[in-house]
Each structure stands twice: as structure tokens, then as C-alpha cells.
Design a protein around this motif. Structure first.
Motif, PDB file in Angstrom:
ATOM      1  N   GLU A  43      -8.423  -8.632  -1.564  1.00 25.82           N
ATOM      2  CA  GLU A  43      -8.092  -9.170  -0.319  1.00 25.82           C
ATOM      3  C   GLU A  43      -8.903  -8.215   0.874  1.00 25.82           C
ATOM      4  O   GLU A  43      -8.926  -6.961   0.784  1.00 25.82           O
ATOM      5  CB  GLU A  43      -6.632  -9.203  -0.022  1.00 25.82           C
ATOM      6  CG  GLU A  43      -6.094 -10.240  -1.071  1.00 25.82           C
ATOM      7  CD  GLU A  43      -4.782 -10.322  -0.501  1.00 25.82           C
ATOM      8  OE1 GLU A  43      -3.807 -10.458  -1.582  1.00 25.82           O
ATOM      9  OE2 GLU A  43      -4.028 -10.010   0.631  1.00 25.82           O
ATOM     10  N   CYS A  44      -9.070  -8.671   2.075  1.00 30.78           N
ATOM     11  CA  CYS A  44      -9.654  -8.115   3.125  1.00 30.78           C
ATOM     12  C   CYS A  44      -8.564  -8.279   4.236  1.00 30.78           C
ATOM     13  O   CYS A  44      -7.605  -8.796   3.982  1.00 30.78           O
ATOM     14  CB  CYS A  44     -10.782  -8.709   3.732  1.00 30.78           C
ATOM     15  SG  CYS A  44     -12.138  -8.847   2.752  1.00 30.78           S
ATOM     16  N   CYS A  45      -8.666  -7.248   5.273  1.00 32.39           N
ATOM     17  CA  CYS A  45      -7.602  -7.262   6.472  1.00 32.39           C
ATOM     18  C   CYS A  45      -7.733  -8.802   6.890  1.00 32.39           C
ATOM     19  O   CYS A  45      -8.673  -9.234   7.434  1.00 32.39           O
ATOM     20  CB  CYS A  45      -7.860  -6.173   7.335  1.00 32.39           C
ATOM     21  SG  CYS A  45      -6.786  -6.011   8.898  1.00 32.39           S
ATOM     22  N   SER A  46      -6.394  -9.178   7.191  1.00 33.48           N
ATOM     23  CA  SER A  46      -6.473 -10.771   7.737  1.00 33.48           C
ATOM     24  C   SER A  46      -6.548 -10.704   9.237  1.00 33.48           C
ATOM     25  O   SER A  46      -6.599 -11.495   9.989  1.00 33.48           O
ATOM     26  CB  SER A  46      -4.996 -11.216   7.576  1.00 33.48           C
ATOM     27  OG  SER A  46      -3.933 -10.525   7.885  1.00 33.48           O
ATOM     28  N   ALA A  47      -6.241  -9.323   9.843  1.00 33.29           N
ATOM     29  CA  ALA A  47      -6.511  -9.207  11.380  1.00 33.29           C
ATOM     30  C   ALA A  47      -7.721  -8.925  11.666  1.00 33.29           C
ATOM     31  O   ALA A  47      -8.500  -9.582  12.795  1.00 33.29           O
ATOM     32  CB  ALA A  47      -5.645  -7.998  11.669  1.00 33.29           C
ATOM     33  N   CYS A  48      -8.644  -8.042  11.041  1.00 34.01           N
ATOM     34  CA  CYS A  48      -9.981  -7.685  11.726  1.00 34.01           C
ATOM     35  C   CYS A  48     -11.164  -8.070  10.375  1.00 34.01           C
ATOM     36  O   CYS A  48     -12.044  -7.751  10.712  1.00 34.01           O
ATOM     37  CB  CYS A  48     -10.037  -6.296  11.993  1.00 34.01           C
ATOM     38  SG  CYS A  48      -9.931  -4.994  10.782  1.00 34.01           S
ATOM     39  N   GLY A  49     -10.747  -7.941   9.175  1.00 31.09           N
ATOM     40  CA  GLY A  49     -11.684  -8.250   8.152  1.00 31.09           C
ATOM     41  C   GLY A  49     -11.775  -7.253   7.591  1.00 31.09           C
ATOM     42  O   GLY A  49     -12.937  -6.994   6.525  1.00 31.09           O
ATOM     43  N   GLY A  50     -11.218  -6.020   7.981  1.00 31.23           N
ATOM     44  CA  GLY A  50     -11.715  -4.662   7.465  1.00 31.23           C
ATOM     45  C   GLY A  50     -11.197  -4.500   6.154  1.00 31.23           C
ATOM     46  O   GLY A  50     -10.310  -5.096   5.437  1.00 31.23           O
ATOM     47  N   ILE A  51     -11.594  -3.237   5.345  1.00 28.74           N
ATOM     48  CA  ILE A  51     -11.450  -2.836   4.242  1.00 28.74           C
ATOM     49  C   ILE A  51      -9.975  -2.212   3.867  1.00 28.74           C
ATOM     50  O   ILE A  51      -9.609  -1.577   4.906  1.00 28.74           O
ATOM     51  CB  ILE A  51     -12.489  -1.784   3.265  1.00 28.74           C
ATOM     52  CG1 ILE A  51     -13.517  -2.459   3.600  1.00 28.74           C
ATOM     53  CG2 ILE A  51     -11.911  -1.604   2.154  1.00 28.74           C
ATOM     54  CD1 ILE A  51     -14.910  -1.404   4.100  1.00 28.74           C
TER      55      ILE A  51
ATOM     56  N   GLN B 182      -8.433   0.195   6.805  1.00 25.18           N
ATOM     57  CA  GLN B 182      -9.254   1.155   7.235  1.00 25.18           C
ATOM     58  C   GLN B 182      -9.935   1.241   8.590  1.00 25.18           C
ATOM     59  O   GLN B 182      -9.825   2.287   9.287  1.00 25.18           O
ATOM     60  CB  GLN B 182     -10.566   1.405   6.158  1.00 25.18           C
ATOM     61  CG  GLN B 182     -10.144   1.805   4.751  1.00 25.18           C
ATOM     62  CD  GLN B 182     -11.434   1.957   3.869  1.00 25.18           C
ATOM     63  OE1 GLN B 182     -12.488   2.114   4.300  1.00 25.18           O
ATOM     64  NE2 GLN B 182     -11.146   2.570   2.618  1.00 25.18           N
ATOM     65  N   ALA B 183      -9.878  -0.122   9.156  1.00 23.62           N
ATOM     66  CA  ALA B 183     -10.597  -0.153  10.321  1.00 23.62           C
ATOM     67  C   ALA B 183      -9.393  -0.248  11.434  1.00 23.62           C
ATOM     68  O   ALA B 183      -9.462   0.654  12.654  1.00 23.62           O
ATOM     69  CB  ALA B 183     -11.291  -1.512  10.561  1.00 23.62           C
ATOM     70  N   CYS B 184      -8.476  -1.018  11.501  1.00 21.64           N
ATOM     71  CA  CYS B 184      -7.442  -1.195  12.523  1.00 21.64           C
ATOM     72  C   CYS B 184      -6.097  -0.625  12.193  1.00 21.64           C
ATOM     73  O   CYS B 184      -5.101  -0.702  12.929  1.00 21.64           O
ATOM     74  CB  CYS B 184      -7.176  -2.842  12.736  1.00 21.64           C
ATOM     75  SG  CYS B 184      -6.383  -3.685  11.509  1.00 21.64           S
ATOM     76  N   ALA B 185      -5.899   0.153  10.956  1.00 21.85           N
ATOM     77  CA  ALA B 185      -4.820   0.620  10.477  1.00 21.85           C
ATOM     78  C   ALA B 185      -3.584  -0.051  10.353  1.00 21.85           C
ATOM     79  O   ALA B 185      -2.406   0.639   9.836  1.00 21.85           O
ATOM     80  CB  ALA B 185      -4.632   1.953  11.407  1.00 21.85           C
ATOM     81  N   ILE B 186      -3.408  -1.211  10.525  1.00 23.34           N
ATOM     82  CA  ILE B 186      -2.089  -2.082  10.206  1.00 23.34           C
ATOM     83  C   ILE B 186      -1.941  -2.259   8.827  1.00 23.34           C
ATOM     84  O   ILE B 186      -2.788  -2.256   8.069  1.00 23.34           O
ATOM     85  CB  ILE B 186      -2.539  -3.549  10.905  1.00 23.34           C
ATOM     86  CG1 ILE B 186      -3.296  -4.561  10.077  1.00 23.34           C
ATOM     87  CG2 ILE B 186      -2.337  -3.374  12.300  1.00 23.34           C
ATOM     88  CD1 ILE B 186      -3.023  -5.848  10.493  1.00 23.34           C
ATOM     89  N   GLU B 187      -0.644  -2.303   8.469  1.00 24.89           N
ATOM     90  CA  GLU B 187      -0.282  -2.354   6.977  1.00 24.89           C
ATOM     91  C   GLU B 187       0.139  -3.854   6.759  1.00 24.89           C
ATOM     92  O   GLU B 187       0.609  -4.508   7.540  1.00 24.89           O
ATOM     93  CB  GLU B 187       1.104  -1.518   6.798  1.00 24.89           C
ATOM     94  CG  GLU B 187       0.824  -0.494   5.904  1.00 24.89           C
ATOM     95  CD  GLU B 187       2.216   0.465   5.208  1.00 24.89           C
ATOM     96  OE1 GLU B 187       2.021   1.634   5.294  1.00 24.89           O
ATOM     97  OE2 GLU B 187       3.125  -0.258   4.939  1.00 24.89           O
ATOM     98  N   LEU B 188      -0.131  -4.494   5.742  1.00 22.65           N
ATOM     99  CA  LEU B 188      -0.045  -5.654   5.289  1.00 22.65           C
ATOM    100  C   LEU B 188       0.415  -6.018   3.860  1.00 22.65           C
ATOM    101  O   LEU B 188       0.301  -4.839   2.998  1.00 22.65           O
ATOM    102  CB  LEU B 188      -1.382  -6.451   5.020  1.00 22.65           C
ATOM    103  CG  LEU B 188      -2.430  -6.297   6.390  1.00 22.65           C
ATOM    104  CD1 LEU B 188      -3.794  -6.549   5.557  1.00 22.65           C
ATOM    105  CD2 LEU B 188      -2.082  -7.242   7.499  1.00 22.65           C
TER     106      LEU B 188
ATOM    107  N   VAL C  23     -14.734  -6.491  -2.671  1.00 15.46           N
ATOM    108  CA  VAL C  23     -13.654  -5.746  -3.517  1.00 15.46           C
ATOM    109  C   VAL C  23     -13.845  -4.185  -3.599  1.00 15.46           C
ATOM    110  O   VAL C  23     -12.909  -3.521  -3.454  1.00 15.46           O
ATOM    111  CB  VAL C  23     -13.687  -6.174  -5.153  1.00 15.46           C
ATOM    112  CG1 VAL C  23     -13.154  -5.636  -5.903  1.00 15.46           C
ATOM    113  CG2 VAL C  23     -13.087  -7.789  -4.972  1.00 15.46           C
ATOM    114  N   ASN C  24     -15.086  -3.760  -3.506  1.00 16.87           N
ATOM    115  CA  ASN C  24     -15.200  -2.460  -3.602  1.00 16.87           C
ATOM    116  C   ASN C  24     -16.413  -2.096  -2.771  1.00 16.87           C
ATOM    117  O   ASN C  24     -17.547  -1.883  -3.282  1.00 16.87           O
ATOM    118  CB  ASN C  24     -15.614  -2.000  -5.079  1.00 16.87           C
ATOM    119  CG  ASN C  24     -15.750  -0.174  -5.170  1.00 16.87           C
ATOM    120  OD1 ASN C  24     -15.684   0.358  -4.278  1.00 16.87           O
ATOM    121  ND2 ASN C  24     -15.801   0.120  -6.532  1.00 16.87           N
TER     122      ASN C  24
END
Lengths: 112, 245
Positions: free
Chosen positions: A87-95, A74-80, B210-211
Motif C-alpha cells: 500500500e501507498c499513503c492514502s493521503a498523499c501517495g507517499g511511501i 515518509q512524506a506527510c508523516a501521518i499514521e494509517l 512495494v520497495n
């Protein structure tokens, strides 16, 4: 286990389709099972073998195609690639929002 | 590779193969969700609940987290000003429905047998049996199971997940589906916090990981701590459900 319930649902869908598309026998069921879908493919195969006797799917082969999980940050828009909802975003920790891999879908049938 | 259409079936598993009857085969592209039937009944339930302004909540948890006790306490406290009816789900026995009825609320027990979760069709039939009326509240106490109920929409406004402090504080990380699907996390049995190794702040952090949108309340049915905040939350949800005149 809920794989049994899902197999029963699958048989209902096959019966409805048989009436609409005018077939009497299912030869192959090609099923997409998402990695994030809460379904254990081995259990699904086990349950299918257990309930298909005396149905239109009695001679059917169930082919399961595993669909990998994918999510977008949601924060940096990359797809993983993801393997769970935790899991959280591995790039920025975002949701992460899941964009693929949570389905349980009959893709196509081979019938006669 | 599929011998009929040539599609790649990498990482695929197959069931035991039986020689098919010799007829002309054809392909049908179905693209049907296996949960379609349940989702259909869930939407029927939802439409009916919305039309009549009925608040419906789906309570999920591990077995023993305190769902039934919390519902009993809620009914005892609020039934003078709000009609509450209950759908109970267990593999066997009517003990939970009996406890609800003893507290003064109507209850229908669904026994799932081998089944590990409630499904929308049987819940819809339970709604009929309860004779739901406009502005009722209906609490659906699902089978004690943190896995399968996440997949099966019942037509509720939202899911409430209950986690007791006698369980692990990292439950959300281990069972992310259900925590992601829930609107509210109730951390129960907080009167026992002095006696268990449960890190409340860590539990809250894991749930939000998680949420991020999950709402969180802590309470104890035994000591009554936190119950008023829970009742306030219920009335807030009730205001979201509009009665169509």
C-alpha cells in the motif's frame, strides 16, 4: 508450511523459559500475530495441536491476538492502518514505513 | 477477556482446550519473537561472513524462474577470477547441486523435506561443509517459494529476487513481503519477451511501489543479454564486504 517451523521454534522457547523460570507445564500461550507477519493464524493453531503432544505444552491453550498493521508515511508523516506491504499513503501517495503489525511474539505464558 | 489477568483478547482464536492439571498457575511475561532462534543463527552466520570478507547472497523466486541456470552461467563466466561456492535448497533431490558441481563450483544440497524455506542453522552447517575461506562468494539458492523465505534471515548480505517474464508482471503486488525484503530484482528470461504478454514497465513500476529502493536488472541466461551488468553488480557488492586483516 512455515507455521510448523514456527511452532517448533515456539516449543524451543518454551523449553528454554521452563528451565530459566522453573516451571514444568504450560497452561496458556498468549501469542501476538501481526497482520503483516506472513503467518496464517488458523494454520498456526492447526500445527500447534499437531505437535504439542508429549511436550510441556501438551495441555496448553494457544490464544492468538491479531495485531493490526500500521504504517507511517515518509512524506506527510501521518499514521494509517494498512493490510499489506503493497500500500501507498492514502493521503498523499507517499511511501509507507510499517510501524506495527509485523511481529510474531509470545507476549506471556500461564504456567505451573 | 482473559480470566487470569483481565486483558482484552478481542478478535482472538484459540486451540482445542484440554482441562489443565490443578496446580497454582502464574504468569510469565516473555515477549519473545518466535523467529529469535533463527535470527540468532543468522547473526552468527553474518558475523562469520563479515569477519572473513565473504559475499553471501540469498536467491529467492518462484520455482522455475531460472535461479539454478543463472548461477551456472555466473559460475562458468567468473570462476577463473573468483571462488564461488553454492548452498542449494530444495524439498527433495540433489539435481540442482549436481548441476552446480558440473559447472565447476562446490555445492552443498540441503533437502528441507516438508519445509518450504531454508533456515539459518542448516545454512550455517552448509557453510562449514563448504569450508568457506576469506573473500569467497557464497550463493544460497533458496527453495522455490515467494512467501516463506521472506521471513527467514540466513545471514546474507542481501536477498536477490528473480522474476521471469513467463510469470505475471504484477508479482510484486501479490507477494509484497519478498519484494520488500530484496535489494535486487532480476527480471529473467527476457529473450522470451516477444512471445509473452508481460508488461516490463508495469512490472518495474509495481516493484518500486512495494520497495522504492529496489535495484532492478533484466537479463537472459539463454541469450546472455544483461549478464555483464549482473556480473558488474556482483563485483560492486563484493567491494562492500571488507576483509579484516
Amino acid at each position: 508450511m512455515h507455521e510448523l517451523s514456527l511452532c517448533e521454534n515456539m516449543l524451543s522457547l518454551l523449553e528454554e523459559s521452563a528451565q530459566q523460570e522453573q516451571f514444568s507445564q504450560v497452561l496458556v500461550i498468549h501469542l501476538l500475530v501481526g497482520e503483516l507477519s506472513c503467518v496464517e493464524p488458523e494454520a498456526l493453531l492447526f500445527c500447534f495441536d499437531a505437535i504439542k503432544n508429549n511436550t510441556l505444552a501438551e495441555t496448553a491453550q494457544l490464544v492468538i491476538e491479531n495485531v493490526p498493521g500500521r504504517a507511517q508515511c515518509q512524506a506527510c508523516a501521518i499514521e494509517l492502518k494498512v493490510h499489506s506491504f503493497a500500500e501507498c499513503c492514502s493521503a498523499c501517495g507517499g511511501i509507507l514505513d510499517v510501524v506495527a503489525g509485523d511481529q510474531i511474539q509470545i507476549k506471556f505464558l500461564e504456567v505451573c | 477477556m482473559c480470566s487470569v489477568c483481565g486483558c482484552e483478547t478481542s478478535d482472538s482464536l484459540t486451540s482445542s482446550f484440554v482441562q489443565p492439571v490443578q496446580k497454582e498457575p502464574r504468569l510469565i511475561h516473555l515477549e519473545k519473537n518466535l523467529l529469535e532462534k533463527n535470527n540468532f543463527y543468522a547473526e552468527c552466520n553474518r558475523a562469520r561472513l563479515n569477519e572473513e570478507g565473504i559475499l553471501a547472497l540469498n536467491f529467492v523466486s518462484s520455482p522455475g524462474a531460472g535461479k539454478t541456470t543463472l548461477l551456472v552461467k555466473t559460475i562458468e563466466a567468473l570462476q577463473a577470477k573468483q571462488v564461488i561456492k553454492v548452498v542449494e535448497g530444495d524439498q527433495q533431490s540433489a539435481r540442482d547441486a549436481d548441476k552446480i558441481r558440473a559447472s565447476g563450483a562446490p555445492a552443498v544440497q540441503i533437502n528441507t523435506g516438508k519445509g518450504c524455506h531454508l533456515e539459518a542453522q542448516s545454512v550455517g552447517k552448509a557453510f562449514d561443509e563448504l569450508q568457506l575461506a576469506p573473500a569467497d562468494w557464497v550463493f544460497i539458492e533458496n527453495v522455490g517459494n515467494l512467501v516463506c523465505p521472506a521471513e527467514f534471515d540466513l545471514g546474507e548480505l542481501c536477498k536477490v529476487v528473480i522474476l521471469s517474464v513467463t510469470e505475471g508482471d504484477d508479482k510484486a503486488l501479490k507477494y509484497p513481503h519478498i519484494f520488500r525484503a530484496a535489494k535486487l530484482l532480476l527480471i529473467s528470461k527476457i529473450d522470451l519477451l516477444p512471445y509473452v504478454d508481460f508488461d516490463l514497465q508495469a512490472c518495474i513500476a509495481y516493484a518500486r511501489q512495494v520497495n522504492p529502493a529496489i535495484e532492478i536488472l533484466t537479463l537472459s541466461s539463454k541469450s546472455a543479454e544483461g549478464l555483464e551488468r549482473w556480473f558488474d553488480w556482483l563485483f560492486q557488492q563484493s567491494q562492500q564486504v571488507h576483509v579484516v586483516e
